[in-house]
Every structure is written in structure tokens, then in C-alpha cells.
Design a protein around this motif. Sequence first.
Motif: not given
Length: 578
Positions: A119, A114, A111, A116
Motif C-alpha cells: 500500500a 496485502h 490488509y 503494508t
Amino acid sequence: MTDMQPKWKQLLQLIRATHPPKLIFSIALFLSLLTTVAGLAIPLLASRLIDNFDLNDLNTTVISGIGIAFFVQAVAGGVSVYFLAKVGQHIIASLREQLWRKLLVLPVSYYDAHETGDAVSRMTNDTGVIKNLITEHFTGFITGIISVVGAIIILFYLDWPLTLVMFSIIPLALLFLIPIGKKMANISRNLQKETAGFSAHLTRVISEVRLVKASNAEDREWRKGQSGIKRLYALGLREGVIQALMSPLVSSLIIVVLVLIIGYGGVRVTSGAMTPGELAAFFIYLFQIIMPITQIVVFSTQFQKTVGATEKVLSILSLDGEDFQDGSEVNSLDHSLVIQKVSFGYQPEAPILEDVSFTAKKGEVTAIVGPSGSGKTTMFSLIEQFYSPTSGDIRYGEEPISTYNLKSWRTIIGYVSQESPLYAGTIKDNLTYGLDGDIPIEKIHAAAEMAYADTFIQSLTDGYETEVGERGIKLSGGQRQRIAIARALLRDPEILMLDEATSSLDSQSEIVVQQALKNLMKGRTTLVIAHRLSTIVDADQIIFLDKGKVTGIGTHDELFQQHTLYRDFARQQLKTDV
């Protein structure tokens, strides 16, 4: 599932991993076949009715056959569509469960790298693309192939010379349609990628809308959003151009085919080689080829989108997540926490901690102080096992903490961070978050009282059932912090980690909470990060971190006498606390 595999095999393996109900799927395919066969029988029966039509002596057998074929087509078609939709929904539900499980066990480092929104896009948009292929387009593809193959066979049976004339147009059609189809697939992939990026940007901005407004960044975000919208618009226009070329081309080809059939078919009927009923059936079968081919083309375009979505979903499912059960249970709690020559960096070329060593003794308070960016919070993340040290060891007693399973290890830790994270729900939900079973309300009240939170909670209209809003926005910073402290107290942790735990409290609240924390610290291993001197002056030992290195260890008095940086830090805090 390697990158060397064909794209369709990756999709097939992904679907197989969801364990779709094979019996229902088989029944659905059989019913689809039955629907198509019934549809193919209708024109043949209709041709006989036309050739032998007599108002005074209607062929009831043929009419009954047509009626039965219509009934079978309607019922079998409806049931098959429902069953295939059920299979599709099962696959997507299972896939989303796998993704959700994976997203929950992925390490914090994932995380960090990447957004949010990325995802969220994988979980919703990409699985939605796969769902559409299975539930909406797969049925048309299967029945379309059966229908096309069946219709072609019957056409050759009815009149093979006319059928050959009709299909003479296909090579010419493919000459145009294949490159256009490839271009459409490429545009679809780019459109999907751009949509995912735009979705991620929206999620980021909307979730931090207060920062946007406080920073007067509306114009900046408007320009970035507008740029994304324009890129989507440009891709949409390119898609429209392809469709504009495809539509008249297909229409023209259909007209050419119809002219050929009418002209040559008329000659065949006049010569007696065909009956009028067979020519009528020929036209019906022609449309039973054209319509399914459209469905097959749509499926091919959707398949290209699905392949892209599959790759993105697999990119997450193939990642290694945390194994919460791997390792031993933490059985003995009578240990000190030993940090032995620990080094760590989020990037290899930029170390945050270098060769850090100290011992947080059982039942004592260890304070970690130092300038911002010295690695204090990172040390807490390593103890929580959010990350693993690049070198060195963290031990609980004699055992490295990496030998314990994560669930057992994190159960004995109470962590209060400076952000005091809350999620949308009631105060009670937030206090008991992560705890198993039904927690007695008395225990919840006791923890809240120790954190100096019970008074303000009881003053709220709904008390402990008060909704705190997204990220606890309905509460003040100090109130959120006290709830976070109460949550840690409720866990009754063996190791207590406080990261600026009292930073948001006013002076009166801080005095009470400090007393509550002192009561909680008894018999526990406690680590405290704090800037306020009043928080750390009574610590059993103080670790001074500077640029990721330990430059001093001792009590407040010892460091004040011997450590220049700590003395400057303490004097500055004395001015602040006054």
C-alpha cells in the motif's frame, strides 16, 4: 475502467478523475506552442543574417527579430514549464487524496491479504512515477512533437531534395530502434515491479526490527534482502546493456545524417540551389529534430512505466470500500446483543466459527473463554463489523447490526485488544484518538485514573504530553494496556469489548483496573475475553468456545459442575493465578 480499455485510456481517465485545472493547462500548452514557434523562427532569421551579412550595414530588423524570438522563447518556456508543473502537482495531490481516502475505507480483509509495504508503494512510488511523466516528460513530449513537425515542414520548404536524403536513413534507424525500445519497456516494467516488492520487504522488516533481532534473524533477512538487491542489480545491468546499444547506435546514425547533409548540402550550395545561410539553418533544424526525438523516446519509456503504475493504482481505487454513511443511526441503546447461528471463515474451506448462538444481555457481563484458536477474537471482529458472517445474524435488539451505518455503530463500542495498539504521538493524543472536538483535560484525567494510568503518566517528565514512540515502544506493556483501557473509558461506550484487557498488568494494577472496569460495566453490555479465571469468575454468563463451536453456556459454578473442558480450564487457571 475495465481491463479491456487501452492502457493510455486508463491513464487518461485516471487523470480526468483528478479534475485538473483546464484553463491553466490550456495556457501552458499555448505557451509551449509559442516557445516552439519562436525556437523554429530563430534559424530562419539567422539564415537571412548569414546570407546578407555586412559589418558596415547590419540588418537591425533581423537582429531585433532574433532577440525578440529568444526573449519569447525564454519567458514563454519558463512560464509554460511552471504551469505544467502546477497542473502535474494538482493531479498527483488529488490522486494521492483519492488513494489515501480509499486506503482508509478499505475493509480489514484487504490488509489481511496485502502487505503494508504494498500500500505504501502504491501511495508513494506509483504516484511518483505518474507525477514524473506529467511534470517532467509531458512538456518535452508536447513541445518535441510540435518542434519536430514544424522543423520538418520548414526543412522541406528550405530544400526538399536534401530533406528527402536526410530522412532516407529513418527506415534503417527504426529497424533497430523499435525492437530495442520494446525490450527497454519490458525491462522497465520488470524493474518497477521488483522495486515495489523490494520496498514492501524493507517496510516489513524495518517495522518489525525488534522481532528480527530477538529472533536472531538478521542473517536470514540479510540473505532475502541481498537476493532482492541482486535481482534489481541484474535488471539494472540489462537496462544498461540496452542503453549501451542504444547510445552508439543513435550517435552513429546522427554522424551518418551529418555526413549526408554536409556532402549533399555542399553540392546544393555549390550549384546555387541553396544559400550558405539556408544550409546553416538546415543544420540547426536537424538538431531541433534530434533533441526532441530524444525527449519523445524518453517519454515513451516513462509512459510504459506509468501504465504499469496506473494499473496498480486503479487496482486499489476500483475496490469497494466501507460505506460509513450507509444505513441508519443507532438511536436506541436499550438492547441486548444477539448472536444467531453465526458462521465465519477467513477461507471458505477453513471455518473459524460454526453455528455460534448466544445473547449478551444489556447491563450484563458475558465472558468468552476457550482454547487458543477457538475463534474468540474473531467473534469480536464480527461484532465490530470488520468482517461479515458467512451465515447467520448479529442483532442489536431486533435489528441486524449490518443495517446501521458503520460510523454510528462503532461509536457505541469500546474495544480494548490484547495488543494495546498505540501510535507515535503524545499520551494525550493516544487517549483522545478518534474523538471529535476538544476533550476537556479533566475528563481525560478521570478516564486515566479509572484505568489506573494517571499515576504513572503524572510521574513522567512531560506528563500527558510525553511522546510514546513508534507503537508506544517507550512505555511498558502494562502502561500501554492501561492507556488503551483509558481510551475506551473516554469513549463512554454502550458496548464494551475487552480482549485480554488485563493480561499485561501486575497483580496490584490488575486489582485496581478490575475495580475500575466493574464500575464502567454498570448498565453496559460487556463482552470479555480472558484466560485468567479471576477476570471471568463473576461474569453473568460464560460462553465456552471450542474449535469454533459453543460447547457450553452458563455461570462459572454451572459450567464447573457440568462442562468437563471448562472444569479443566478453571483448575489450570487456579494453579496459574495462585
